[in-house]
Scaffold this motif. Structure first.
Motif, short mmCIF file in Angstrom:
data_model
loop_
_atom_site.label_atom_id
_atom_site.label_comp_id
_atom_site.label_asym_id
_atom_site.label_seq_id
_atom_site.Cartn_x
_atom_site.Cartn_y
_atom_site.Cartn_z
N GLN A 148 -1.95 -7.73 -8.60
CA GLN A 148 -2.89 -7.53 -7.52
C GLN A 148 -2.43 -8.27 -6.28
O GLN A 148 -2.45 -9.51 -6.22
CB GLN A 148 -4.29 -8.00 -7.94
CG GLN A 148 -5.42 -7.49 -7.05
CD GLN A 148 -5.55 -5.97 -7.10
OE1 GLN A 148 -5.48 -5.38 -8.17
NE2 GLN A 148 -5.74 -5.34 -5.95
N ASN A 149 -1.96 -7.51 -5.30
CA ASN A 149 -1.45 -8.05 -4.04
C ASN A 149 -0.24 -8.98 -4.21
O ASN A 149 0.05 -9.81 -3.36
CB ASN A 149 -2.57 -8.77 -3.27
CG ASN A 149 -3.69 -7.83 -2.89
OD1 ASN A 149 -3.45 -6.76 -2.35
ND2 ASN A 149 -4.92 -8.23 -3.20
N LYS A 150 0.44 -8.84 -5.34
CA LYS A 150 1.68 -9.59 -5.57
C LYS A 150 2.58 -8.78 -6.49
O LYS A 150 2.11 -7.95 -7.28
CB LYS A 150 1.39 -10.97 -6.18
CG LYS A 150 0.63 -10.94 -7.48
CD LYS A 150 0.25 -12.35 -7.93
CE LYS A 150 -0.59 -12.32 -9.20
NZ LYS A 150 -1.00 -13.67 -9.61
N ASP A 194 2.41 -1.57 4.46
CA ASP A 194 1.03 -1.73 4.91
C ASP A 194 0.15 -0.77 4.13
O ASP A 194 0.38 0.45 4.14
CB ASP A 194 0.91 -1.44 6.41
CG ASP A 194 1.71 -2.42 7.25
OD1 ASP A 194 1.57 -3.63 7.04
OD2 ASP A 194 2.50 -1.96 8.10
N LYS A 220 -3.95 -4.78 3.27
CA LYS A 220 -2.96 -5.79 2.90
C LYS A 220 -1.55 -5.35 3.31
O LYS A 220 -1.23 -4.16 3.35
CB LYS A 220 -2.99 -6.04 1.39
CG LYS A 220 -4.23 -6.77 0.90
CD LYS A 220 -4.22 -8.23 1.31
CE LYS A 220 -5.36 -8.98 0.67
NZ LYS A 220 -5.34 -10.43 1.03
N THR A 221 -0.71 -6.34 3.61
CA THR A 221 0.69 -6.12 3.91
C THR A 221 1.55 -6.90 2.93
O THR A 221 1.24 -8.05 2.60
CB THR A 221 1.03 -6.56 5.35
OG1 THR A 221 0.30 -5.75 6.27
CG2 THR A 221 2.52 -6.43 5.63
N TYR A 222 2.62 -6.25 2.45
CA TYR A 222 3.55 -6.95 1.55
C TYR A 222 4.96 -6.80 2.09
O TYR A 222 5.36 -5.71 2.52
CB TYR A 222 3.48 -6.38 0.13
CG TYR A 222 4.41 -7.10 -0.82
CD1 TYR A 222 4.06 -8.34 -1.34
CD2 TYR A 222 5.65 -6.56 -1.16
CE1 TYR A 222 4.93 -9.03 -2.18
CE2 TYR A 222 6.53 -7.25 -2.00
CZ TYR A 222 6.15 -8.48 -2.51
OH TYR A 222 7.01 -9.16 -3.35
N ILE A 228 3.23 -3.17 -7.75
CA ILE A 228 2.25 -3.95 -7.00
C ILE A 228 1.03 -3.07 -6.74
O ILE A 228 1.17 -1.85 -6.55
CB ILE A 228 2.83 -4.48 -5.66
CG1 ILE A 228 1.94 -5.55 -5.06
CG2 ILE A 228 3.05 -3.35 -4.67
CD1 ILE A 228 2.57 -6.29 -3.87
N ASP A 229 -0.14 -3.66 -6.80
CA ASP A 229 -1.38 -3.00 -6.39
C ASP A 229 -1.89 -3.71 -5.14
O ASP A 229 -2.08 -4.93 -5.17
CB ASP A 229 -2.45 -3.08 -7.50
CG ASP A 229 -2.07 -2.27 -8.73
OD1 ASP A 229 -1.16 -1.42 -8.64
OD2 ASP A 229 -2.69 -2.49 -9.79
N LEU A 230 -2.07 -2.96 -4.07
CA LEU A 230 -2.45 -3.55 -2.79
C LEU A 230 -3.87 -3.13 -2.41
O LEU A 230 -4.21 -1.95 -2.48
CB LEU A 230 -1.49 -3.12 -1.68
CG LEU A 230 -0.06 -3.65 -1.76
CD1 LEU A 230 0.80 -3.00 -0.68
CD2 LEU A 230 -0.05 -5.17 -1.60
N ASP A 231 -4.66 -4.09 -1.97
CA ASP A 231 -5.98 -3.79 -1.42
C ASP A 231 -5.80 -3.19 -0.02
O ASP A 231 -4.80 -3.44 0.67
CB ASP A 231 -6.82 -5.07 -1.31
CG ASP A 231 -7.17 -5.66 -2.66
OD1 ASP A 231 -7.28 -4.90 -3.64
OD2 ASP A 231 -7.33 -6.90 -2.73
#
Length: 239
Positions: A143-145, A224, A178-180, A172-175
């Protein structure tokens, strides 16, 4: 940065009744000269298999095969283990075919379809002893990582499954919002990014569910999340 965009609707498609298959790269009856492989990544199939149906015993050699069930129940049996092995969503399965292996894969449910990704990566060692492994990975750990699923057998990376190639498979699972920042391993690596679901933007390119983007000649890039999204990364040597 070099990019190649593969839209979901442009994949190869086959409906065999019991099997609905989407092919990101040329496979079986689908051939596209521009979609043979991405570096060492040879196959990414997105399959839906009807209850109690599946692939009968068939051979493989000199290929690293990774299976990621998304929903349903996968049952696997091979010439290394005569008993059926159950692989559930949240688990990942790896098989090094090496000198040769026979295996079967079926939908282990009587009433529910099985959805899975199957990935073939060309190995960096030929004729190795066949091997099999599977491991459970928890949703909350991506989650977001970044959650690393598979790495090279030559690297001392704890917690990941191993294959005979300098590759990294991760999720990865992004809300929403969120930006990774994804960083590639080396100048010689590229990464094939599959949007499992959701909508993201990479290098001003919008990717929806099952769209994919191959990225190479880059140190890294930003992702994004335009809505809640899940991504699969397959990073492989390009040369």
């Amino acid at each position: 940065m070099k990019t190649v965009l593969h839209k979901a609707e442009d994949r190869g498609y086959a409906n065999h009744g019991w099997l609905q298959a989407n092919h990101s790269f040329s496979f079986a009856g689908y051939f596209n000269k521009d979609k043979i492989q991405f570096g060492a990544l040879r196959v990414l199939n997105d399959d839906i298999i009807a209850p109690k149906m599946g692939f009968g015993t068939h051979p493989h050699d000199n290929m690293e095969i990774v299976t990621i069930p998304l929903s349903g129940v996968l049952k696997h049996r091979d010439s290394m283990h005569q008993n059926w092995q159950q692989v559930l969503p949240g688990e990942v399965q790896v098989m090094s075919a090496g000198t040769g292996v026979q295996h079967s894969e079926i939908n282990g449910s009587d009433d529910t379809h099985l959805s899975l990704f199957q990935i073939w990566i060309m190995p960096n060692k030929q004729h190795v002893e066949p091997r099999y492994d599977q491991k459970s990975f928890h949703d909350e750990d991506r989650q977001n990582k970044l959650q690393t699923l598979v790495t090279s057998i030559d690297e001392n990376h704890e917690g990941s499954l191993k294959i005979h190639q300098d590759a990294i498979i991760s999720r990865i699972d992004l809300d929403i919002g969120k930006t990774y920042e994804y960083t590639l391993k080396s100048d010689n690596h590229g990464v094939y990014v599959m949007t499992v679901f959701g909508q993201v933007s990479i290098a001003d390119i919008t990717l929806g569910t099952r769209d994919a983007l191959g990225v190479s000649n880059a140190v890294g890039f930003s992702i994004d999340a335009m809505e809640g999204s899940s991504l699969l990364f397959i990073e492989v040597p390009m040369g």
